[in-house]
Design a protein around this motif. Structure first.
Motif, PDB file in Angstrom:
ATOM      1  N   SER A 162       0.280  -1.127  -0.250  1.00 13.69           N
ATOM      2  CA  SER A 162       0.110   0.183  -0.298  1.00 13.69           C
ATOM      3  C   SER A 162       0.851   1.611  -0.187  1.00 13.69           C
ATOM      4  CB  SER A 162      -1.204   0.130   1.587  1.00 13.69           C
ATOM      5  OG  SER A 162      -1.841  -0.544   1.215  1.00 13.69           O
ATOM      6  N   GLN A 163       2.518   1.338   0.786  1.00 14.53           N
ATOM      7  CA  GLN A 163       2.914   1.960   0.623  1.00 14.53           C
ATOM      8  C   GLN A 163       3.955   2.500  -0.284  1.00 14.53           C
ATOM      9  OE1 GLN A 163       2.182   5.086   2.377  1.00 14.53           O
ATOM     10  NE2 GLN A 163       0.627   4.723   4.066  1.00 14.53           N
ATOM     11  N   THR A 164       4.140   1.567  -0.991  1.00 10.89           N
ATOM     12  CA  THR A 164       4.927   1.264  -1.697  1.00 10.89           C
ATOM     13  C   THR A 164       4.834   1.118  -2.931  1.00 10.89           C
ATOM     14  OG1 THR A 164       5.361  -1.339  -1.184  1.00 10.89           O
ATOM     15  CG2 THR A 164       7.187   0.723   0.235  1.00 10.89           C
ATOM     16  N   ALA A 165       3.632   0.306  -3.798  1.00  6.75           N
ATOM     17  CA  ALA A 165       3.690   0.424  -4.916  1.00  6.75           C
ATOM     18  C   ALA A 165       3.900   2.129  -6.030  1.00  6.75           C
ATOM     19  CB  ALA A 165       2.574  -0.488  -5.055  1.00  6.75           C
ATOM     20  N   VAL A 218       8.203   2.290  -4.777  1.00  7.77           N
ATOM     21  CA  VAL A 218       9.414   1.510  -4.976  1.00  7.77           C
ATOM     22  C   VAL A 218       9.376   0.439  -5.320  1.00  7.77           C
ATOM     23  CG1 VAL A 218      10.678  -0.066  -2.433  1.00  7.77           C
ATOM     24  CG2 VAL A 218       9.653   1.815  -2.112  1.00  7.77           C
ATOM     25  N   PRO A 219      10.175   0.110  -5.838  1.00  6.86           N
ATOM     26  CA  PRO A 219      10.456  -1.140  -7.883  1.00  6.86           C
ATOM     27  C   PRO A 219      10.075  -2.199  -7.040  1.00  6.86           C
ATOM     28  CG  PRO A 219      12.311  -0.002  -7.294  1.00  6.86           C
ATOM     29  CD  PRO A 219      11.922   0.606  -7.043  1.00  6.86           C
ATOM     30  N   LEU A 220       9.109  -3.106  -7.568  1.00  8.96           N
ATOM     31  CA  LEU A 220       8.332  -4.259  -7.208  1.00  8.96           C
ATOM     32  C   LEU A 220       8.762  -5.294  -8.118  1.00  8.96           C
ATOM     33  CD1 LEU A 220       5.776  -3.638  -4.892  1.00  8.96           C
ATOM     34  CD2 LEU A 220       7.672  -5.061  -4.208  1.00  8.96           C
ATOM     35  N   ASP A 221       8.642  -6.522  -8.192  1.00 12.49           N
ATOM     36  CA  ASP A 221       9.164  -7.618  -9.321  1.00 12.49           C
ATOM     37  C   ASP A 221       8.863  -8.811  -8.329  1.00 12.49           C
ATOM     38  OD1 ASP A 221       9.766  -9.563 -11.368  1.00 12.49           O
ATOM     39  OD2 ASP A 221      11.520  -8.137 -11.929  1.00 12.49           O
ATOM     40  N   GLY A 248       9.595   7.865 -15.398  1.00  8.58           N
ATOM     41  CA  GLY A 248      11.145   7.202 -14.756  1.00  8.58           C
ATOM     42  C   GLY A 248      10.954   5.818 -14.212  1.00  8.58           C
ATOM     43  N   GLY A 249       9.746   5.259 -13.889  1.00  7.12           N
ATOM     44  CA  GLY A 249       9.235   4.329 -13.361  1.00  7.12           C
ATOM     45  C   GLY A 249       9.473   4.649 -11.739  1.00  7.12           C
ATOM     46  N   PRO A 250       9.096   3.623 -11.039  1.00 18.40           N
ATOM     47  CA  PRO A 250       8.261   3.638  -9.670  1.00 18.40           C
ATOM     48  C   PRO A 250      10.455   4.239  -9.270  1.00 18.40           C
ATOM     49  CG  PRO A 250       7.500   1.541 -10.286  1.00 18.40           C
ATOM     50  CD  PRO A 250       8.126   2.320 -11.148  1.00 18.40           C
ATOM     51  N   SER A 251      11.426   3.444  -9.349  1.00 21.41           N
ATOM     52  CA  SER A 251      12.841   4.216  -8.729  1.00 21.41           C
ATOM     53  C   SER A 251      13.030   5.177  -9.100  1.00 21.41           C
ATOM     54  CB  SER A 251      13.850   3.473  -9.456  1.00 21.41           C
ATOM     55  OG  SER A 251      13.619   3.148 -10.715  1.00 21.41           O
ATOM     56  N   ALA A 252      12.615   5.950 -10.540  1.00 30.95           N
ATOM     57  CA  ALA A 252      13.119   7.490 -10.662  1.00 30.95           C
ATOM     58  C   ALA A 252      12.006   7.820  -9.905  1.00 30.95           C
ATOM     59  CB  ALA A 252      12.889   8.103 -11.625  1.00 30.95           C
ATOM     60  N   VAL A 253      10.888   7.599  -9.687  1.00 32.29           N
ATOM     61  CA  VAL A 253       9.812   8.996  -8.336  1.00 32.29           C
ATOM     62  C   VAL A 253      10.152   8.725  -7.089  1.00 32.29           C
ATOM     63  CG1 VAL A 253       7.056   8.941  -7.976  1.00 32.29           C
ATOM     64  CG2 VAL A 253       8.093   8.418 -10.308  1.00 32.29           C
TER      65      VAL A 253
END
Lengths: 382, 64
Positions: free
Chosen positions: A175-178, A181-184, A267-272
């Motif tokens: 809930s707090q990371t999607a 924070v990158p998730l795979d 830039g995707g989750p890592s950049a955001v």
């Protein structure tokens, strides 16, 4: 207003999200209910959102992304659908009530055994205790990816390894990371990831869901309208229909897809996440050495394992009083109190005082952060 | 809808329709196309990993 309550919801949305919802409200029928142009457009919208979520979370099968009204609904469905009578679940003191309460209900109604791993003085999950608790016979390990109180992150790939070594499944509350924070899921070995659409994914409230790894059987929680197999007595078991009883929020999902597209464009989750983390670090550094200010979480020892939250208290002041002062004096929106995470507060010793939570988002500026830091210093120094 | 996406991407003809009662009782959707497209359609869907519940040849009215 300086909005620093992004852990509650990202109030400021990309214009693309607003536009997508407005367009959807004027054009979409009911997804999966018939083949009219509007109904098919709604179904296409839902499919595009499903594919976007699957790509974002590293879920190999888009049809294993099942939507719900929010993360709480997804967590209830996942926990209820995964855990049977008398089985054992291991969770943590970092969890939100959206995990704790469904597990308490399962304990009361199904005799489920629930064990809780603790944390260290900085609020980081005690991985050694978790490993001890995850013994053979454990059905499920349910863990947050990031505390909604401190922002501390959890190494969920390592949790999944522990779970699988004991023959258990691993459920992650993202809930707090999607989105930040990158998730795979596939690479990390996660079995179920529950998410909400209105926080880091920048979509509308009323959107969320779960992504389920192939081969993991989540039994239907709600049953009802499905748009298919209407004469079957029980809800169909095919994916994603098995976990999507009733009309979907296609209007909201149009906005969620736009939110994810915005994240990818930037830039995707890592950049955001890096931008949001940098803002939070700036805020932490602006208040950390102020006499009377206590900052919770891992910023002083492992900032790289922190999200975008700065959780603090000022002297013996009630957190609500500080939040009100920030709002009335500086127009800063944040969150006081217990944040629906009672065990986290018990572990930090903040049950009575609560915590002032300031959470950064993509649209915050360095200037806003500096105003907030100065405001907290002013409150602390009187 | 994955079927539609697959077919449109590959330029295969057809369209979504309400599932005919002769195929399945109740409600739902089906992909309507010409019988001679069956093999090409099946191969495309398999290649894209789109699950197929059933393929049926039936006669349908076409008004326009």
């Amino acid at each position: 207003m300086i909005y620093l309550d992004n852990a509650a919801t990202t109030m400021r949305k990309p214009q693309e999200v607003v536009d997508a919802v407005v367009a959807a409200l004027g054009s979409l029928g009911n997804a999966g209910r018939g083949a009219s142009a509007g109904a098919l457009d709604a179904s296409r919208t839902v499919l595009r959102c499903r594919e976007a979520v699957a790509a974002l979370l590293g879920c190999p099968r888009a049809d294993h992304v099942c939507f719900s009204a929010n993360s709480t609904a997804a967590l209830n469905a996942a926990l209820s659908g995964l855990v049977g009578p008398g089985e054992r679940v291991v969770t943590t003191v970092l969890e939100h009530n959206s995990v704790l309460r469904p597990l308490a209900r399962l304990a009361d109604e199904r005799g489920v055994e629930v064990a809780y791993a603790g944390c260290d003085a900085h609020g980081f999950l005690d991985m050694e205790e978790l490993e001890r608790l995850v013994c053979p016979g454990t059905r499920l390990v349910a863990v947050t990816h990031g505390s909604n109180v401190t922002g501390n992150l959890v190494d969920v790939a390592r949790v999944a390894e522990m779970a699988h070594a004991a023959g258990a499944l691993c459920l992650v509350d993202a809930s707090q990371t999607a989105g930040s924070v990158p998730l795979d899921m596939a690479a990390m070995g996660l079995d179920v990831v529950c998410f909400t659409g209105h926080k880091g994914l920048m979509g509308p409230q009323g959107t969320g869901g779960m992504a389920v790894a192939e081969g993991v059987d989540v039994r239907p929680w709600a049953e009802g309208g499905s748009g298919v197999h209407s004469f079957e007595r029980r809800h169909p078991l095919e994916w994603p229909t098995r976990l999507e009883a009733g009309t979907l929020n296609a209007h909201g999902l149009a906005g969620l897809a736009a939110g994810i597209a915005f994240i990818e464009k930037n830039g995707g989750p890592s950049a955001v996440g890096a931008r949001e983390h940098a803002l939070a670090l700036r805020l932490y550094e602006g208040v950390a050495d102020t006499p009377g200010v206590t900052v919770y979480g891992g910023w002083s020892v492992a900032p790289e394992r922190c999200g975008s939250i700065v959780a603090l208290n000022v002297d013996g002041l009630d957190s609500a009083e500080v939040a009100d002062a920030l709002a009335s004096g500086w127009g800063i929106a944040c969150r006081a109190g217990a944040h629906c995470a009672p065990l986290m507060h018990r572990a930090l010793g903040t049950e009575r005082q609560g915590i002032v939570r300031l959470s950064c988002g993509w649209f915050n500026t360095e200037e806003e952060i500096d105003v907030a830091a100065a405001a907290i210093r002013d409150i602390a120094t009187g | 809808m994955s079927c539609e996406e697959c077919c449109q991407r590959r330029g295969l003809g057809g369209r979504m329709i309400p599932v005919p009662g002769e195929v399945a009782a109740g409600c739902g959707l089906a992909w309507k196309t010409a019988p001679e497209a069956r093999e090409e359609l099946a191969a495309a869907l398999e290649a894209d990993g789109v699950p197929v519940e059933a393929m049926t040849v039936i006669e349908l009215l076409e008004f326009r």
